[in-house]
Design a protein around this motif. Structure first.
Motif, short mmCIF file in Angstrom:
data_model
loop_
_atom_site.label_atom_id
_atom_site.label_comp_id
_atom_site.label_asym_id
_atom_site.label_seq_id
_atom_site.Cartn_x
_atom_site.Cartn_y
_atom_site.Cartn_z
N CYS A 353 0.85 -1.20 0.00
CA CYS A 353 0.00 0.00 0.00
C CYS A 353 0.88 1.25 0.00
CB CYS A 353 -0.91 -0.01 1.23
SG CYS A 353 -1.82 1.52 1.47
N HIS A 355 -0.12 4.16 0.86
CA HIS A 355 -0.50 5.05 1.98
C HIS A 355 0.12 4.62 3.29
CE1 HIS A 355 -4.28 7.12 0.18
NE2 HIS A 355 -3.29 7.07 -0.65
N CYS A 356 -0.01 3.31 3.62
CA CYS A 356 0.43 2.90 4.95
C CYS A 356 1.54 1.83 4.91
CB CYS A 356 -0.75 2.38 5.77
SG CYS A 356 -1.38 0.80 5.18
N PHE A 358 1.24 -1.28 4.15
CA PHE A 358 0.76 -2.65 4.45
C PHE A 358 1.04 -3.56 3.26
CE2 PHE A 358 -2.22 -6.07 5.08
CZ PHE A 358 -2.35 -6.17 6.46
ZN LIG Z 1 -2.89 1.12 3.45
#
Ligand SMILES: [Zn+2]
Length: 381
Positions: A353, A355-356, A358
């Motif tokens: 991911c 964004h984070c 993961f």
């Molecule tokens: Zn994420």
């Protein structure tokens, strides 16, 4: 007689004075205890010891129930530590106190909504935020929280409606996310074998985001279910125009569609072209698997050897070793090599991911870590 009267008057006065002084003294001692506990709490917080800080701050709250800010701070500390029962009790208490100003009670309701949300009590969270939608100061935040709840609860129609409201009232753009909500509805229809309904939802998804790769992939999948390889290929070819990187997600399906319609050469061509355009573990796995199935293991080994020459990497080496082991299953050295390489290789080739961070073994449209939509690039690392 005169002496007795004077005596009767002085005794109660002295008693009252003593009682007053004792009260004052007690108040003074309480104030001192309160300030000591307060500074101790703040000091412990600054020293990153929230557990001990909570005990000290609870004592302050007990000594002076009027410390509203401290109640809020304590509630948020409990919430952050995952002690939602205690956070809910504090915020609920503040919200139900009729003597507090409306602004304090609304703040408590807002915090209460998040306590419920974090605790997974979505019905109660929804109730809190729905009430806050009527308060101009909290309306937009409450709508954003409700959108989050509807997505978690997979209430896609409500999510679509809330996203539209946010677009109108807050000027936010939710078109890409809304396309995903429609795709989720289409997935649910597909699970119930309602192909026409699924197609309608996917068209709505494309109306919301005409670059929705997910909708194009699903429309192609439905066309394949309807034995219409030509339409499927039309949908999947459009992906190359809207987002070339996502082509790797459908190359195997496209090759299968070509095979199904008797166009073996096109199937090979598209895999080889994609393999030369998109280097990386995704295409390496896909191409070697496809070539092994259609052209045989020797052709696949040839492809892997080329890959190793052009770009030496562990995955290609392990795949080659595995293929050779299939030919020579009794080769002890090969067995050992594959055994050693497998755990190393399993760590590469994950999607991540943006964004984070993961990581996931398979491609995801929505991040399991941060719930963002479309945050996974179609590329393994
Ligand atoms: Zn994420």
């Amino acid at each position: 007689m005169e002496f007795e009267l004077w005596f009767l008057l002085v005794v109660p006065i002295l008693f009252l004075a003593g009682w007053w002084c004792r009260g004052k003294d007690q108040q003074h001692r309480d104030k001192e205890r309160q300030s000591r506990a307060y500074f101790k709490g703040v000091n412990l917080l600054l020293n990153d010891q929230p557990d001990k800080a909570i005990d000290a701050l609870i004592e302050v709250v007990k000594l002076d129930p009027e410390t509203i800010e401290l109640h809020h701070a304590l509630g948020n500390l409990f919430s952050r530590r995952g002690e939602f029962d205690r956070a809910v009790r504090i915020h609920n208490h503040l919200f139900n106190r009729a003597d507090l100003p409306n602004s304090e009670r609304l703040l408590a309701l807002y915090e209460l909504g998040y306590d419920y949300l974090k605790a997974g009590l979505f019905d109660r969270a929804e109730d809190s935020f729905t009430r806050l939608m009527n308060e101009p100061e909290y309306r937009l935040d409450a709508m954003r929280a409700l959108l989050k709840i509807f997505c978690t609860e997979k209430e896609w129609f409500k999510a679509i409606e809330m996203a539209a409201r946010l677009e109108t009232e807050a000027g936010e753009n939710h078109q890409v996310d809304v396309a995903h909500y429609y795709c989720e509805l289409a997935d649910a229809s597909l699970r119930q074998k309602k192909l026409e309904e699924a197609k309608e939802f996917l068209k709505q998804a494309l109306n919301s985001d005409r670059h929705s790769v997910r909708a194009l992939i699903a429309l192609g999948d439905i066309a394949m279910l309807e034995q219409d390889a030509e339409s499927a290929l039309n949908y999947w070819t459009r992906i190359e125009q809207v987002s070339p990187d996502h082509l790797t997600l459908v190359i195997a399906r496209m090759a299968q569609a070509y095979e199904q319609s008797g166009q073996h050469e096109q199937a090979i061509n598209i895999v080889q072209r994609a393999f030369s355009d998109h280097s990386g573990p995704e295409m390496l796995l896909l191409a070697s698997d496809f070539i092994a199935k259609t052209e045989g293991p020797q052709a696949a080994q040839h492809l892997l050897k080329d890959a190793l020459t052009n770009n030496p990497n562990l995955l290609a080496f392990e795949l080659l070793a595995e293929m050779r082991l299939k030919e020579r299953p009794d080769d002890m050295e090969l067995q050992l090599l594959v055994k050693l390489l497998k755990p190393e290789v399993s760590r590469i080739g994950r999607y991540q991911c943006t964004h984070c961070g993961f990581q996931a073994r398979s491609f995801q449209w929505s991040c399991p870590g941060c719930s963002s939509w479309g945050s996974y690039p179609p590329k393994r690392y």
